[in-house]
Design a protein around this motif. Structure first.
Motif, PDB file in Angstrom:
ATOM      1  N   LEU A  78       0.963  -1.225   0.225  1.00 42.75           N
ATOM      2  CA  LEU A  78       0.102  -0.111  -0.044  1.00 42.75           C
ATOM      3  C   LEU A  78       0.864   1.340   0.045  1.00 42.75           C
ATOM      4  CD1 LEU A  78      -2.860   0.934   0.144  1.00 42.75           C
ATOM      5  CD2 LEU A  78      -2.626  -1.366   0.354  1.00 42.75           C
ATOM      6  N   ILE A  79       2.010   1.412   0.885  1.00 38.91           N
ATOM      7  CA  ILE A  79       2.828   2.457   0.848  1.00 38.91           C
ATOM      8  C   ILE A  79       3.427   2.787  -0.660  1.00 38.91           C
ATOM      9  CG2 ILE A  79       3.286   2.347   3.150  1.00 38.91           C
ATOM     10  CD1 ILE A  79       6.086   1.633   2.565  1.00 38.91           C
ATOM     11  N   VAL A  80       3.746   1.751  -1.318  1.00 34.40           N
ATOM     12  CA  VAL A  80       4.153   1.876  -2.742  1.00 34.40           C
ATOM     13  C   VAL A  80       3.104   2.385  -3.572  1.00 34.40           C
ATOM     14  CG1 VAL A  80       5.480   1.026  -4.504  1.00 34.40           C
ATOM     15  CG2 VAL A  80       5.746  -0.161  -2.164  1.00 34.40           C
ATOM     16  N   ALA A  81       1.789   1.664  -3.375  1.00 38.25           N
ATOM     17  CA  ALA A  81       0.952   2.018  -4.323  1.00 38.25           C
ATOM     18  C   ALA A  81       0.490   3.385  -4.128  1.00 38.25           C
ATOM     19  CB  ALA A  81      -0.302   1.219  -4.213  1.00 38.25           C
ATOM     20  N   VAL A  82       0.410   3.903  -2.830  1.00 34.68           N
ATOM     21  CA  VAL A  82      -0.136   5.149  -2.418  1.00 34.68           C
ATOM     22  C   VAL A  82       1.098   6.314  -3.088  1.00 34.68           C
ATOM     23  CG1 VAL A  82       1.145   5.518  -0.213  1.00 34.68           C
ATOM     24  CG2 VAL A  82      -1.414   6.600  -0.674  1.00 34.68           C
ATOM     25  N   ASP A 119       8.488   6.317 -13.154  1.00 30.89           N
ATOM     26  CA  ASP A 119       8.010   4.977 -13.618  1.00 30.89           C
ATOM     27  C   ASP A 119       7.746   4.186 -12.452  1.00 30.89           C
ATOM     28  OD1 ASP A 119       9.902   2.977 -16.164  1.00 30.89           O
ATOM     29  OD2 ASP A 119       8.056   2.659 -15.132  1.00 30.89           O
ATOM     30  N   VAL A 120       6.624   3.233 -12.659  1.00 37.35           N
ATOM     31  CA  VAL A 120       6.589   2.417 -11.373  1.00 37.35           C
ATOM     32  C   VAL A 120       7.589   1.495 -11.280  1.00 37.35           C
ATOM     33  CG1 VAL A 120       5.282   0.738 -13.005  1.00 37.35           C
ATOM     34  CG2 VAL A 120       4.754   0.677 -10.595  1.00 37.35           C
ATOM     35  N   ARG A 121       8.361   1.378 -12.106  1.00 35.46           N
ATOM     36  CA  ARG A 121       9.603   0.128 -11.998  1.00 35.46           C
ATOM     37  C   ARG A 121      10.683   0.802 -11.097  1.00 35.46           C
ATOM     38  NH1 ARG A 121      10.104  -1.251 -18.255  1.00 35.46           N
ATOM     39  NH2 ARG A 121       9.116   0.915 -18.218  1.00 35.46           N
ATOM     40  N   ALA A 122      10.704   2.437 -11.150  1.00 29.63           N
ATOM     41  CA  ALA A 122      11.616   3.156 -10.286  1.00 29.63           C
ATOM     42  C   ALA A 122      11.140   2.958  -8.723  1.00 29.63           C
ATOM     43  CB  ALA A 122      11.578   4.780 -10.538  1.00 29.63           C
ATOM     44  N   LEU A 123      10.012   2.806  -8.527  1.00 30.24           N
ATOM     45  CA  LEU A 123       9.432   2.696  -7.254  1.00 30.24           C
ATOM     46  C   LEU A 123       9.557   1.208  -6.692  1.00 30.24           C
ATOM     47  CD1 LEU A 123       5.796   4.500  -7.141  1.00 30.24           C
ATOM     48  CD2 LEU A 123       7.929   4.906  -5.636  1.00 30.24           C
ATOM     49  N   GLU A 124       9.762   0.293  -7.845  1.00 29.59           N
ATOM     50  CA  GLU A 124       9.967  -1.167  -7.479  1.00 29.59           C
ATOM     51  C   GLU A 124      11.491  -1.280  -7.056  1.00 29.59           C
ATOM     52  OE1 GLU A 124       9.760  -3.806 -10.750  1.00 29.59           O
ATOM     53  OE2 GLU A 124       9.657  -5.632  -9.442  1.00 29.59           O
ATOM     54  N   GLU A 125      12.157  -0.591  -7.825  1.00 31.75           N
ATOM     55  CA  GLU A 125      13.703  -0.575  -7.605  1.00 31.75           C
ATOM     56  C   GLU A 125      14.017  -0.012  -6.170  1.00 31.75           C
ATOM     57  OE1 GLU A 125      15.958   1.367 -10.578  1.00 31.75           O
ATOM     58  OE2 GLU A 125      17.902   1.430  -9.353  1.00 31.75           O
ATOM     59  N   ALA A 184      12.827  -4.407   1.096  1.00 33.23           N
ATOM     60  CA  ALA A 184      11.309  -4.776   1.158  1.00 33.23           C
ATOM     61  C   ALA A 184      10.716  -4.833  -0.216  1.00 33.23           C
ATOM     62  CB  ALA A 184      10.441  -3.907   2.120  1.00 33.23           C
ATOM     63  N   HIS A 185      11.047  -6.004  -1.018  1.00 28.61           N
ATOM     64  CA  HIS A 185      10.762  -5.744  -2.400  1.00 28.61           C
ATOM     65  C   HIS A 185       9.179  -5.936  -2.624  1.00 28.61           C
ATOM     66  CE1 HIS A 185      10.678  -7.720  -6.971  1.00 28.61           C
ATOM     67  NE2 HIS A 185      10.782  -6.321  -6.631  1.00 28.61           N
ATOM     68  N   VAL A 186       8.693  -5.137  -3.511  1.00 31.58           N
ATOM     69  CA  VAL A 186       7.070  -5.197  -4.071  1.00 31.58           C
ATOM     70  C   VAL A 186       7.290  -5.104  -5.464  1.00 31.58           C
ATOM     71  CG1 VAL A 186       4.781  -4.264  -3.719  1.00 31.58           C
ATOM     72  CG2 VAL A 186       6.498  -3.924  -1.956  1.00 31.58           C
ATOM     73  N   THR A 187       6.484  -6.134  -5.959  1.00 26.43           N
ATOM     74  CA  THR A 187       6.378  -6.053  -7.568  1.00 26.43           C
ATOM     75  C   THR A 187       5.376  -5.241  -8.303  1.00 26.43           C
ATOM     76  OG1 THR A 187       4.746  -7.952  -7.545  1.00 26.43           O
ATOM     77  CG2 THR A 187       7.011  -8.659  -7.587  1.00 26.43           C
ATOM     78  N   VAL A 188       5.923  -4.937  -9.512  1.00 33.51           N
ATOM     79  CA  VAL A 188       5.115  -3.946 -10.255  1.00 33.51           C
ATOM     80  C   VAL A 188       3.255  -4.566 -10.165  1.00 33.51           C
ATOM     81  CG1 VAL A 188       4.328  -3.033 -12.320  1.00 33.51           C
ATOM     82  CG2 VAL A 188       6.797  -3.224 -11.650  1.00 33.51           C
TER      83      VAL A 188
END
Lengths: 243, 274
Positions: free
Chosen positions: A221-225, B29-35, B42-46
Motif C-alpha cells: 500500500l505505501i508503494v501504491a499510494v 516510472d513504477v519500476r523506479a518505485l519497485e527498485e 522490502a521488495h514489492v513487484t509491479v
C-alpha cells in the motif's frame, strides 16, 4: 481561513455548458466535510475496521480448501448502512483456471476460486454521519467477543492483531514513506516535492481507517499510494455542473 | 494562499479510475518505485503495486483531495510581515538587543521571520506523517506550528545566552546582542488577526484549541499521535507484531497455494517413480 485565487469561467457550446472552477475552496472540499475526526471517532473507526477484519478472518474459509466447490465466503454481518455497495465481493464459481488479482495464471488443473479481499470505506464522512444522521456503530463494537481473536480453523487458528498492534505497524510504515518518495528518498530517481510525501501519508492513513493490515499488505500500500500521489502533484480542474 | 489539491473525476468503475490516472503523464516510472523497494530490502513487484492501487482507490472512496499545511506557512509568514508593520502589530514585537529595541522605526524583515518559518516547516513535516491532519485543519496546524517554532527558538536562544554568560564569554555575548532577533508574540497575533466576526467565546475556544494543538505538535518527537518520523520506535515490539501478522494475514494466500500445489506435484512424481 479561506484560500484565495478562486476563478470561475463558463464554457458554453450550444445547449451544453459547464462551469469550471479552479483551485477548489477548502471550505467546500471533501477534506473538510468527510475526513476530519475527533480523537474518539478516530479510535472508533479503527476499532471497527479491526473488528470487521477479525470477523472476516475468523469466519471465512480458506479458498485453498474450497477447490472445485462453490465458494462460500462469509459476508460481513453488519454492513455500514451508509455504504453504497457491499464491501465483500463474491467470486463466481468455476472449476477452470482463473486469472487472479495479484499473481499470474493459477497453478494446477482444478484451480480453486479466490474471492477478492474485502475493501471498506466507511470512514469517509463518518463524523458527519455520526453527528448529523445519528448513524453510529456502537452496537457493532459492543458485540465484540473473545471468539474473534483467532482465525478460523481452516486458516490455522492463528491469533489475530488488535487495533493497537495495527496502529504500531501503520506508524512504522507511514514513517517509511519519506524514504520511498519525497525530498529525502533513498533513491535519487524517487526524489520529489514534500507534498507528495504528505499526500501519500495522508491517503495511507485514510485507507487504514476503514481497512486492516491483516487484510491488505501495508508494504504494497505505501508503494501504491506513493505511485498514485505522483499523479497528484499538479492542480486539476474541479468540474461543477450547474444543471 | 492556495492549498494544493488534485481531484480526479471518474466513473464508479475502478478500472476507469486506473485508466483516468494514465491520461496524465506519469512523473515517475513504477519500476523506479519497485527498485526503491528493492533498495529498502522490502521488495514489492509491479503487479502488487498496481493491484494495491485499485484497493487503495476503493478504500479511500475515490477521494484524492488533500490540503496540506505547507502553503499556510507561506501565507502566515507573509501576513505576519504585513501585520507587524501595522500600529497594532508593533506592540507584539520586542527585540533582544537593547539598542535595536530603542528605535521604534526598525521593522521586522523577512529574514527575521525565516528561522521561525524553517522550524515550523520541520514541525509540519512531522505532523503530516501523524494523525494530526485527521484531527485538525491545515490552517490550524500551520499557525500552531509557527507558535511552537517561535517558542522553541526563543528558548534555545535564551539558553545560548545563559551558557555564554555563565562561561563568561564576553565576545560571544556581544556578537549575540548585535545580531539580535525579534521576540514576536504570535499568540497576540492570533488573537488580534482572527478576532473579526468571532464572539468572545469563539475567540477563547480558538485559543484553547490552538494551545492544545501546539502541545500535541511538541509531543510528536516522542512518537505520539502515530508519528513515524523518529527513530525512537520500539523495534522489538514492531518485529513481534510483524511476526504475528505473517501468520494471520489474508494477503499472499495464493503464494501459499502455489507452494502447496508444487509440493503435491513433486510428491506425486516421486510416488510414480517408485
Amino acid at each position: 481561513m479561506r484560500s484565495q485565487g478562486r476563478h470561475t469561467f463558463l464554457i458554453q457550446k450550444g445547449h451544453y455548458s459547464r462551469t469550471y472552477r479552479t483551485m477548489c475552496d477548502y471550505i467546500e472540499s471533501s477534506h473538510l466535510r468527510e475526513w476530519l475526526f475527533s480523537p474518539e471517532l478516530l479510535d472508533q473507526c479503527r476499532k471497527l475496521a479491526n473488528l470487521r477484519a477479525r470477523r472476516f478472518l475468523a469466519r471465512s474459509t480458506n479458498p485453498s480448501i474450497q477447490s472445485g466447490k462453490e465458494h462460500s465466503t462469509v459476508v460481513s454481518d453488519n454492513l455500514n448502512p451508509s455504504s453504497a455497495t457491499p464491501s465483500i465481493q463474491q467470486a463466481p464459481t468455476t472449476s477452470s483456471s482463473t486469472k487472479t488479482n495479484n499473481t499470474g495464471p493459477a497453478v494446477g488443473g482444478t484451480t480453486p476460486t479466490r474471492s477478492l479481499l474485502p475493501v471498506e470505506y466507511f470512514a469517509a464522512g463518518y463524523a458527519a454521519k455520526r453527528f448529523k444522521l445519528g448513524i453510529g456503530n456502537e452496537e457493532e463494537l459492543d458485540t465484540d467477543n473473545d471468539e474473534l481473536w483467532t482465525s478460523s480453523p481452516e486458516r490455522g487458528s492463528r491469533p489475530l492483531l488488535s487495533s493497537d498492534e495495527e496502529q504500531l505497524l501503520i506508524q512504522f510504515y507511514s514513517g517509511r514513506i519519506s524514504c520511498l518518495i519525497g525530498p529525502k528518498a533513498d533513491l535519487p530517481k524517487c526524489r520529489r516535492d514534500i507534498k507528495v510525501t504528505a499526500t501519500a501519508a495522508l491517503l495511507f492513513r485514510r485507507f487504514y481507517l476503514s481497512n486492516s493490515v491483516m487484510i491488505h499488505d501495508p508494504k504494497a500500500l505505501i508503494v501504491a499510494v506513493s505511485y498514485g500521489c505522483l499523479f497528484l502533484t499538479r492542480c486539476w480542474l474541479l468540474i461543477v455542473d450547474p444543471m | 494562499m492556495n492549498g494544493f489539491i488534485s481531484f480526479v473525476l471518474f466513473p464508479s468503475n475502478s478500472k476507469a479510475a486506473f485508466l483516468a490516472s494514465k491520461v496524465e503523464d506519469a512523473t515517475a516510472d513504477v519500476r523506479a518505485l519497485e527498485e526503491a523497494t528493492r533498495h529498502l530490502k522490502a521488495h514489492v513487484t509491479v503487479d502488487e503495486i498496481i493491484a494495491s492501487e485499485l484497493y487503495l482507490l476503493e478504500g479511500i472512496h475515490s477521494d484524492l483531495m488533500c490540503f496540506h499545511p505547507y502553503k499556510t506557512l507561506f501565507g502566515y509568514s507573509e501576513d505576519l510581515r504585513t501585520y507587524l508593520r501595522s500600529k497594532v502589530g508593533r506592540d507584539a514585537i520586542s527585540f533582544s538587543s537593547s539598542d535595536r529595541g530603542k528605535d521604534a522605526n526598525i521593522m521586522v524583515s523577512g529574514e527575521d521571520l525565516r528561522p521561525i518559518h524553517e522550524e515550523a516547516w520541520r514541525i509540519v513535516e512531522d505532523a503530516c506523517v501523524s494523525d494530526i491532519p485527521l484531527l485538525y485543519t491545515p490552517g490550524q496546524i500551520g499557525i500552531a506550528a509557527m507558535i511552537l517554532a517561535n517558542d522553541e527558538l526563543e528558548k534555545s536562544r535564551d539558553e545560548e545566552q545563559i551558557t555564554a554568560a555563565a562561561a563568561d564569554k564576553e565576545e560571544q555575548l556581544k556578537t549575540m546582542e548585535k545580531s539580535s532577533f525579534p521576540r514576536i508574540d504570535l499568540r497576540r497575533y492570533l488573537t488580534n488577526r482572527f478576532r473579526h466576526g468571532r464572539t468572545e467565546k469563539e475567540q477563547e475556544e480558538l485559543r484553547i484549541q490552538i494551545a492544545k494543538l501546539t502541545v500535541m505538535l511538541g509531543q510528536l518527537k516522542s512518537g505520539d499521535f502515530g508519528c513515524g518520523n523518529f527513530a525512537n520506535l520500539d523495534m522489538s515490539a514492531i518485529r513481534a507484531v510483524h511476526k504475528k501478522l505473517k501468520r494471520c494475514k489474508a494477503w499472499g494466500e495464493q503464494e501459499i497455494l502455489k507452494v502447496d500445489t508444487k509440493k503435491k506435484n513433486k510428491k506425486r512424481k516421486l510416488d510414480q517413480e517408485e
